[in-house]
Design a protein around this motif. Structure first.
Motif, mmCIF file in Angstrom:
data_model
loop_
_atom_site.group_PDB
_atom_site.id
_atom_site.type_symbol
_atom_site.label_atom_id
_atom_site.label_comp_id
_atom_site.label_asym_id
_atom_site.label_seq_id
_atom_site.Cartn_x
_atom_site.Cartn_y
_atom_site.Cartn_z
ATOM 1 N N UNK A 164 0.758 -1.093 -0.095
ATOM 2 C CA UNK A 164 -0.554 -0.023 -0.153
ATOM 3 C C UNK A 164 1.018 0.900 -0.107
ATOM 4 N N UNK A 165 0.215 2.012 -0.373
ATOM 5 C CA UNK A 165 0.993 4.041 -0.466
ATOM 6 C C UNK A 165 -0.004 4.616 0.220
ATOM 7 N N UNK A 166 0.703 5.952 0.428
ATOM 8 C CA UNK A 166 0.133 6.420 1.379
ATOM 9 C C UNK A 166 -0.645 7.602 0.427
ATOM 10 N N UNK A 167 -2.031 8.302 0.313
ATOM 11 C CA UNK A 167 -2.098 9.258 -0.629
ATOM 12 C C UNK A 167 -1.885 10.563 -1.153
ATOM 13 N N UNK A 168 -1.932 10.069 -2.006
ATOM 14 C CA UNK A 168 -0.996 10.652 -3.285
ATOM 15 C C UNK A 168 -1.936 11.734 -3.533
ATOM 16 N N UNK A 169 -2.298 12.862 -2.936
ATOM 17 C CA UNK A 169 -3.250 14.157 -2.658
ATOM 18 C C UNK A 169 -2.078 15.696 -2.390
ATOM 19 N N UNK A 170 -2.371 16.352 -3.122
ATOM 20 C CA UNK A 170 -1.789 17.228 -2.622
ATOM 21 C C UNK A 170 -3.209 18.366 -2.174
ATOM 22 N N UNK A 171 -3.249 18.977 -1.076
ATOM 23 C CA UNK A 171 -4.400 19.742 -1.039
ATOM 24 C C UNK A 171 -5.382 18.849 0.868
ATOM 25 N N UNK A 172 -5.915 19.953 1.278
ATOM 26 C CA UNK A 172 -6.703 18.928 1.914
ATOM 27 C C UNK A 172 -8.366 18.971 1.568
ATOM 28 N N UNK A 173 -9.035 19.750 0.394
ATOM 29 C CA UNK A 173 -9.910 19.223 0.329
ATOM 30 C C UNK A 173 -9.856 18.068 -0.634
ATOM 31 N N UNK A 174 -8.578 17.284 -1.487
ATOM 32 C CA UNK A 174 -8.806 16.190 -2.338
ATOM 33 C C UNK A 174 -8.598 15.868 -1.495
ATOM 34 N N UNK A 175 -8.005 15.558 -0.734
ATOM 35 C CA UNK A 175 -7.203 14.322 0.490
ATOM 36 C C UNK A 175 -8.703 14.231 1.086
ATOM 37 N N UNK A 176 -9.256 14.831 1.770
ATOM 38 C CA UNK A 176 -10.735 14.887 2.471
ATOM 39 C C UNK A 176 -11.767 13.877 1.370
ATOM 40 N N UNK A 177 -11.844 14.212 0.102
ATOM 41 C CA UNK A 177 -13.039 13.512 -0.821
ATOM 42 C C UNK A 177 -12.135 11.809 -0.753
ATOM 43 N N UNK A 178 -11.018 12.300 -1.197
ATOM 44 C CA UNK A 178 -10.011 11.172 -1.788
ATOM 45 C C UNK A 178 -10.117 9.597 0.153
ATOM 46 N N UNK A 179 -9.778 10.135 0.838
ATOM 47 C CA UNK A 179 -10.232 9.078 2.348
ATOM 48 C C UNK A 179 -11.523 8.762 2.439
ATOM 49 N N UNK A 180 -12.509 9.480 2.228
ATOM 50 C CA UNK A 180 -13.890 9.090 2.360
ATOM 51 C C UNK A 180 -14.571 8.582 1.090
ATOM 52 N N UNK A 181 -14.094 8.988 0.047
ATOM 53 C CA UNK A 181 -14.095 7.983 -1.266
ATOM 54 C C UNK A 181 -14.322 6.689 -0.471
ATOM 55 N N UNK A 182 -12.766 6.167 0.205
ATOM 56 C CA UNK A 182 -12.004 5.240 -0.850
ATOM 57 C C UNK A 182 -12.647 4.387 0.955
ATOM 58 N N UNK A 183 -12.906 5.278 1.555
ATOM 59 C CA UNK A 183 -13.683 4.617 3.009
ATOM 60 C C UNK A 183 -15.152 3.645 2.055
ATOM 61 N N UNK A 241 4.985 10.249 17.643
ATOM 62 C CA UNK A 241 4.035 11.436 18.160
ATOM 63 C C UNK A 241 3.029 11.719 17.394
ATOM 64 N N UNK A 242 3.765 11.790 16.457
ATOM 65 C CA UNK A 242 3.280 12.709 15.394
ATOM 66 C C UNK A 242 1.822 11.571 14.243
ATOM 67 N N UNK A 243 0.771 12.227 14.458
ATOM 68 C CA UNK A 243 -0.012 12.169 14.563
ATOM 69 C C UNK A 243 -1.124 12.759 12.852
ATOM 70 N N UNK A 244 -0.688 12.151 11.669
ATOM 71 C CA UNK A 244 -1.484 12.148 10.140
ATOM 72 C C UNK A 244 -2.604 12.083 10.021
ATOM 73 N N UNK A 245 -3.103 12.747 9.668
ATOM 74 C CA UNK A 245 -4.630 12.879 9.526
ATOM 75 C C UNK A 245 -5.020 11.007 9.325
ATOM 76 N N UNK A 246 -6.709 10.807 9.601
ATOM 77 C CA UNK A 246 -7.067 9.269 9.618
ATOM 78 C C UNK A 246 -7.140 8.857 8.150
ATOM 79 N N UNK A 247 -6.861 7.925 7.658
ATOM 80 C CA UNK A 247 -6.903 7.329 6.307
ATOM 81 C C UNK A 247 -5.812 8.049 5.412
ATOM 82 N N UNK A 248 -4.467 8.780 5.454
ATOM 83 C CA UNK A 248 -3.726 9.097 4.911
ATOM 84 C C UNK A 248 -2.432 7.853 4.838
#
Length: 314
Positions: A155-174, A239-246
């Motif tokens: 698996x690879x981490x999310x390959x989106x740049x910017x808040x909206x694309x990442x949030x949309x694709x994370x929700x979409x993948x869910x 301790x770093x907490x990345x956006x969940x799903x990223x």
């Protein structure tokens, strides 16, 4: 003496137009890897990139991204759906996930070092001039046990740049692609870094399972972040907490649990709040978030469908 005319790629670079440059690089890369056309993964990546161009600011049409006219016409002939549906349907995954799948298919899942090196080479090219568009920064390898012979799932981490694309694709993948329990774990926190009070779908990955992340900068192993500890019970001191799903662990564990059904049953969420009613509520809230980001904020004309890729070969 006349100055040499700049190539289209050089023009993009001068304008710092990394979206178009990298989008075209990724498309050329996977088209070159495909054994035959039409390819399901090429179909999927075209739609994903065209969709991201549609929601980008400024918008980019497929013609803006595929700058080679001959290639554009060939792709249109083999892959009509991505051209017809990028402005109405949402992808299930980000582009580099498709590149990874093609790389594993061509290389063989057992050749871990070759797969990581191949991804590193592409990501290094995409990161030129400090670009982040279509860049995954980590790769993860999961196995049902720590023996050399067990099948590897990547698996690879999310390959989106910017808040909206990442949030949309994370929700979409869910909602459309990730394994059930992995998706429910992410929904427990999505879209914010706050655990829902009414729903806990987090899981505990057994210690005998291998789940190892590597940086795609230099290929070195890296510890899982705090988010992955919270989602999957992975042992880490980070301790770093990345956006969940990223993180890459999400996709890697998805591919592992989809294949290993006994392990999937073993990690089923155990919280008292993991009920059918609460799960449906979490799904509704995830869909609501994706819809708001797409329709209200970006005015995307979503038909409420996730794109289904087609092809005769992977």
């Amino acid at each position: 003496m006349m100055e040499r005319k700049m190539t289209r790629e050089e023009e993009f670079l001068e304008k710092k137009d990394f979206f178009r440059r990298n989008g075209f690089l990724v498309i050329k890369h996977i088209v070159g890897l495909a054994p035959k056309h039409p390819s399901k993964l090429v179909d999927e990546i075209l739609h994903s990139i065209f969709f991201l161009g549609e929601i980008n600011e400024p918008k980019y049409s497929p013609k803006d991204i595929v700058i080679d006219e001959d290639m554009l016409n060939i792709l249109k002939g083999n892959y009509m759906d991505p051209f017809n549906l990028y402005a109405t349907q949402v992808p299930m995954r980000t582009p580099i996930s498709c590149v990874l799948d093609m790389t594993v298919y061509r290389t063989g899942q057992e050749k871990e070092g070759e797969i990581i090196s191949a991804l590193q080479k592409l990501i290094s090219e995409l990161k030129k001039d400090q670009a982040t568009e279509f860049v995954s920064f980590t790769i993860c390898v999961s196995q049902c046990n720590k023996t050399e012979e067990s099948e590897r799932h990547y698996g690879v981490s999310m390959s989106t740049a910017g808040r909206n694309p990442g949030r949309i694709l994370t929700g979409g993948s869910c909602l459309s692609y990730w394994e059930l329990y992995v998706a429910d774990a992410v929904k427990t926190y999505y879209p914010k870094k706050e655990k829902k009070t009414y729903f806990d779908g987090t899981i505990k990955i057994p210690e005998h399972v291998r789940c190892q992340a590597f940086t795609l900068t230099d290929g070195k192993p890296m510890a899982s972040c705090r988010s992955c500890r919270n989602l999957f019970g992975l042992i880490t001191s980070e301790t770093k907490e990345w956006p969940y799903g990223n993180c890459a662990e999400v996709e890697s564990l998805t591919n592992l649990l989809k294949k290993e059904k006994e392990l999937e049953e073993e990690v089923r969420p155990t919280s008292e709040t993991y009920t059918k009613e609460n799960r449906e509520r979490a799904i509704e809230e995830t869909l609501k978030e994706v819809t708001y980001s797409l329709v209200n904020m970006l005015h995307f004309k979503w038909d409420k469908k996730f794109y289904t890729p087609h092809g005769l070969t992977p």
